[in-house]
Design an enzyme around this catalytic site. Sequence first.
Site, PDB file in Angstrom:
ATOM      1  CG  ASP A   1      -2.075   0.935   1.104  1.00 62.56           C
ATOM      2  OD1 ASP A   1      -2.337   1.408  -0.018  1.00 62.56           O
ATOM      3  OD2 ASP A   1      -2.731   1.203   2.126  1.00 62.56           O
TER       4      ASP A   1
ATOM      5  NE  ARG B   1      -3.602   6.702  -7.886  1.00 57.19           N
ATOM      6  CZ  ARG B   1      -3.701   6.357  -6.600  1.00 57.19           C
ATOM      7  NH1 ARG B   1      -3.580   7.265  -5.642  1.00 57.19           N
ATOM      8  NH2 ARG B   1      -3.909   5.095  -6.266  1.00 57.19           N
TER       9      ARG B   1
ATOM     10  CG  HIS C   1       0.910   2.133  -9.474  1.00 53.24           C
ATOM     11  ND1 HIS C   1       0.502   1.582  -8.271  1.00 53.24           N
ATOM     12  CD2 HIS C   1      -0.118   2.934  -9.885  1.00 53.24           C
ATOM     13  CE1 HIS C   1      -0.724   2.014  -7.975  1.00 53.24           C
ATOM     14  NE2 HIS C   1      -1.112   2.835  -8.940  1.00 53.24           N
TER      15      HIS C   1
ATOM     16  CB  SER D   1      -7.767  -5.940  -4.761  1.00 57.22           C
ATOM     17  OG  SER D   1      -8.368  -4.696  -5.070  1.00 57.22           O
TER      18      SER D   1
ATOM     19  CD1 TRP E   1     -11.167  -5.780 -11.426  1.00 54.66           C
ATOM     20  CD2 TRP E   1     -10.331  -4.911 -13.302  1.00 54.66           C
ATOM     21  NE1 TRP E   1     -10.375  -6.743 -12.019  1.00 54.66           N
ATOM     22  CE2 TRP E   1      -9.853  -6.236 -13.165  1.00 54.66           C
ATOM     23  CE3 TRP E   1      -9.939  -4.156 -14.415  1.00 54.66           C
ATOM     24  CZ2 TRP E   1      -8.996  -6.831 -14.108  1.00 54.66           C
ATOM     25  CZ3 TRP E   1      -9.091  -4.744 -15.351  1.00 54.66           C
ATOM     26  CH2 TRP E   1      -8.633  -6.052 -15.188  1.00 54.66           C
TER      27      TRP E   1
ATOM     28  NE  ARG F   1      -6.583   1.558  -6.753  1.00 57.27           N
ATOM     29  CZ  ARG F   1      -5.408   1.464  -6.143  1.00 57.27           C
ATOM     30  NH1 ARG F   1      -4.284   1.667  -6.829  1.00 57.27           N
ATOM     31  NH2 ARG F   1      -5.345   1.172  -4.858  1.00 57.27           N
TER      32      ARG F   1
ATOM     33  CG  LEU G   1      10.612 -16.165  -2.338  1.00 60.90           C
ATOM     34  CD1 LEU G   1      10.145 -16.285  -0.895  1.00 60.90           C
ATOM     35  CD2 LEU G   1      10.955 -14.719  -2.668  1.00 60.90           C
TER      36      LEU G   1
ATOM     37  NE  ARG H   1      -8.724   0.044   4.282  1.00 56.66           N
ATOM     38  CZ  ARG H   1      -8.412   1.322   4.441  1.00 56.66           C
ATOM     39  NH1 ARG H   1      -8.451   1.866   5.648  1.00 56.66           N
ATOM     40  NH2 ARG H   1      -8.069   2.065   3.404  1.00 56.66           N
TER      41      ARG H   1
END
Length: 232
Positions: free
Chosen positions: A14, A27, A31, A59, A63, A65, A125, A184
């Site tokens: 986040d 933005r 990202h 998530s 969609w 956004r 990993l 959250r």
Amino acid sequence: MNDNIPQTIAIIMDGNGRWAKQRGLPRTAGHKQGADTIRTVALAANELGVKKLILYAFSTENWKRPEDEVGYLCKLPGLFFNKYIRELMEKNIRVTFAGELERFPSDTQKVINRAVNDTSHNTGLELCLAINYGSRREILLGIQKYADEVKNGRKNNLTEEDFSQYLFVPEDIDLMIRTSGEVRISNFLLWQLAYSELIFTPVAWPDFNKEELVKCIEEFKHRDRRFGGLTK
């Protein structure tokens, strides 16, 4: 640093947008920086001995956004893997994904599936990207699949362990980290987080690094995990 390391770590990445806004950037710049952080944290987790790292990349709610931001997020896997797939291979990291990939453009699907296939024999990993993922949807799909099997003759004797195998992510999570200060879970791994240790850090995802990961792991190592029992 190899004792009491969490074997499964999940991270809600986040703060990309806010990180960019604070710097007067679009933005998408957040990202892009966040994608570079995936590389940094994956390499660190691999080095520290983590078995599986699950990153909440996109998530089912994302969609909603703006269209241009969603478009960039759909292109991001291609940019990431074109830049880093060779290094992931060299570090023996295996790529997987959790979610419903079918909604993404075909080019995005091909890039992710190629990364999964190219790294499938690696034994280090497991880097799992939760993409077009929502935990309620995951549980619902699992229930529907099991119900269909019962309808077709399977004995109705489901256990918790059995049900986990119907999910995108079958493992329990040892440690869940959310960056950027929000407190959250946001529809992420609801079943798998039942006994996870949760850490919420104010550090935005683009600024998260190996040092921050080590801090979280050190905090995890000092938690008293009783799983409903009593301390010995």
